[in-house]
Write a protein that holds these residues in place. Sequence first.
Motif, PDB file in Angstrom:
ATOM      1  N   UNK A  85       0.803  -1.224   0.000  1.00 49.12           N
ATOM      2  CA  UNK A  85       0.000   0.000   0.000  1.00 49.12           C
ATOM      3  C   UNK A  85       0.833   1.271   0.000  1.00 49.12           C
ATOM      4  N   UNK A  86       1.930   1.274   0.754  1.00 43.82           N
ATOM      5  CA  UNK A  86       2.718   2.493   0.912  1.00 43.82           C
ATOM      6  C   UNK A  86       3.957   2.525   0.028  1.00 43.82           C
ATOM      7  N   UNK A  87       4.121   1.530  -0.849  1.00 41.59           N
ATOM      8  CA  UNK A  87       5.386   1.348  -1.561  1.00 41.59           C
ATOM      9  C   UNK A  87       5.348   1.824  -3.004  1.00 41.59           C
ATOM     10  N   UNK A  88       6.123   2.878  -3.305  1.00 41.99           N
ATOM     11  CA  UNK A  88       6.293   3.304  -4.695  1.00 41.99           C
ATOM     12  C   UNK A  88       7.155   2.299  -5.461  1.00 41.99           C
ATOM     13  N   UNK A  89       8.017   1.577  -4.739  1.00 39.75           N
ATOM     14  CA  UNK A  89       8.823   0.519  -5.369  1.00 39.75           C
ATOM     15  C   UNK A  89       7.899  -0.560  -5.929  1.00 39.75           C
ATOM     16  N   UNK A  90       6.891  -0.946  -5.149  1.00 45.65           N
ATOM     17  CA  UNK A  90       5.944  -1.961  -5.606  1.00 45.65           C
ATOM     18  C   UNK A  90       5.194  -1.487  -6.843  1.00 45.65           C
ATOM     19  N   UNK A  91       4.738  -0.257  -6.823  1.00 46.22           N
ATOM     20  CA  UNK A  91       3.970   0.268  -7.964  1.00 46.22           C
ATOM     21  C   UNK A  91       4.814   0.250  -9.238  1.00 46.22           C
ATOM     22  N   UNK A  92       6.056   0.731  -9.152  1.00 44.04           N
ATOM     23  CA  UNK A  92       6.900   0.763 -10.346  1.00 44.04           C
ATOM     24  C   UNK A  92       7.232  -0.642 -10.832  1.00 44.04           C
ATOM     25  N   UNK A  93       7.482  -1.562  -9.904  1.00 40.13           N
ATOM     26  CA  UNK A  93       7.767  -2.945 -10.297  1.00 40.13           C
ATOM     27  C   UNK A  93       6.560  -3.611 -10.929  1.00 40.13           C
ATOM     28  N   UNK A  94       5.374  -3.352 -10.411  1.00 37.61           N
ATOM     29  CA  UNK A  94       4.155  -3.917 -10.988  1.00 37.61           C
ATOM     30  C   UNK A  94       3.981  -3.435 -12.430  1.00 37.61           C
ATOM     31  N   UNK A  95       4.173  -2.136 -12.642  1.00 31.02           N
ATOM     32  CA  UNK A  95       4.046  -1.578 -13.990  1.00 31.02           C
ATOM     33  C   UNK A  95       5.069  -2.209 -14.940  1.00 31.02           C
ATOM     34  N   UNK A  96       6.324  -2.308 -14.494  1.00 32.20           N
ATOM     35  CA  UNK A  96       7.379  -2.833 -15.363  1.00 32.20           C
ATOM     36  C   UNK A  96       7.174  -4.311 -15.660  1.00 32.20           C
ATOM     37  N   UNK A  97       6.933  -5.109 -14.628  1.00 33.88           N
ATOM     38  CA  UNK A  97       6.821  -6.555 -14.827  1.00 33.88           C
ATOM     39  C   UNK A  97       5.582  -6.921 -15.633  1.00 33.88           C
ATOM     40  N   UNK A  98       4.496  -6.177 -15.433  1.00 27.76           N
ATOM     41  CA  UNK A  98       3.311  -6.386 -16.274  1.00 27.76           C
ATOM     42  C   UNK A  98       3.630  -6.084 -17.730  1.00 27.76           C
ATOM     43  N   UNK A 124       2.496 -11.558 -11.732  1.00 28.44           N
ATOM     44  CA  UNK A 124       2.816 -10.958 -10.430  1.00 28.44           C
ATOM     45  C   UNK A 124       1.819 -11.398  -9.374  1.00 28.44           C
ATOM     46  N   UNK A 125       2.374 -11.780  -8.227  1.00 28.73           N
ATOM     47  CA  UNK A 125       1.548 -12.090  -7.060  1.00 28.73           C
ATOM     48  C   UNK A 125       1.873 -11.082  -5.961  1.00 28.73           C
ATOM     49  N   UNK A 126       0.848 -10.468  -5.414  1.00 27.40           N
ATOM     50  CA  UNK A 126       1.016  -9.551  -4.284  1.00 27.40           C
ATOM     51  C   UNK A 126       0.610 -10.287  -3.014  1.00 27.40           C
ATOM     52  N   UNK A 127       1.516 -10.307  -2.032  1.00 31.58           N
ATOM     53  CA  UNK A 127       1.264 -11.049  -0.799  1.00 31.58           C
ATOM     54  C   UNK A 127       1.413 -10.108   0.394  1.00 31.58           C
ATOM     55  N   UNK A 128       0.406 -10.074   1.253  1.00 30.71           N
ATOM     56  CA  UNK A 128       0.483  -9.240   2.438  1.00 30.71           C
ATOM     57  C   UNK A 128      -0.853  -9.198   3.150  1.00 30.71           C
ATOM     58  N   UNK A 129      -0.881  -8.596   4.343  1.00 32.09           N
ATOM     59  CA  UNK A 129      -2.151  -8.469   5.064  1.00 32.09           C
ATOM     60  C   UNK A 129      -3.082  -7.478   4.368  1.00 32.09           C
ATOM     61  N   UNK A 130      -4.384  -7.631   4.518  1.00 35.28           N
ATOM     62  CA  UNK A 130      -5.332  -6.713   3.871  1.00 35.28           C
ATOM     63  C   UNK A 130      -5.079  -5.248   4.212  1.00 35.28           C
TER      64      UNK A 130
END
Length: 313
Positions: free
Chosen positions: A166-179, A185-191
Amino acid sequence: MTFSQRHLLGIEHLAPAEITAILDLADDYAALNRRADKHGDALRGLTQINMFFENSTRTQASFELAGKRLGADVMNMSMQTSSVKKGETLIDTAMTLNAMHPDLLVVRHPSSGAVDLLAQKVNCAVLNAGDGRHEHPTQALLDALTIRRAKGRLHRLNVAICGDIAHSRVARSNILLLNRMESRIRLIGPPTLMPAGVADLGCEVYGDMAEGLKDVDVVMMLRLQKERMDGGFIPSEREYYHRYGLDAEKLALAKPDAIVMHPGPMNRGVEIDGTLADDINRSVIQDQVEMGVAVRMAAMDLLARNLRDRRAA
């Protein structure tokens, strides 16, 4: 080489061919950085200003080293003690900088969109070194280069991104690139640490590490962004590590040759077991740091080429 961007503000602006162009050139710079003479001249005669409104030792050091190795005149501005603290607006700062005629401007800012605003007000090339919860494009590019060198490809890999999505710009950029590069991509974490609208990101979402890590090629752990949390997102660090921290037992669920990543800085014993983080057979965390310099050299080189072409036209 296919790269037509004026700025590097985010992965969302890059075509797959442009991502590949950066990674291919970064491969060359990774080889240069392992030589006794690590210097090139791609940025000779150009001025690079690093403006970090947020503290970041490793990213700022990486950009500074990248610029100096390519021959740029590099200046670091301490924005923690700058005129911004005295009430100067971001646009005022941009206009002041523009009057100094920089060629490359590297900016990290706590507000999403601030770097894009600066880019609209200056005549130089702007690189986003992280803005709020929006993007951190060079981190995703160095992660991609690390994966490609370890796995031989970026296409059609199973990648698990785990933790504070939720708070990670690293995650957002990686999701965009890997897609964009056709990986799964699998996102794993608490709700509580999943962003709103997570179902629209084109990823599979898991609340359980055992289920989410099954047969993945890459395990990317994320730092808990405590500075961006304003409430009780996790019961305790101990409970978080028990359920979502990466250890040998959880990693055993992934493929036997799965690699372990972390953008740093790590909270050992919270996000990842310290022994696993240092395991040279599974962890590529130090490779990520090395590739960071190479990717930033490549990005600035390509932007400088386009800048010179525009000025010559």
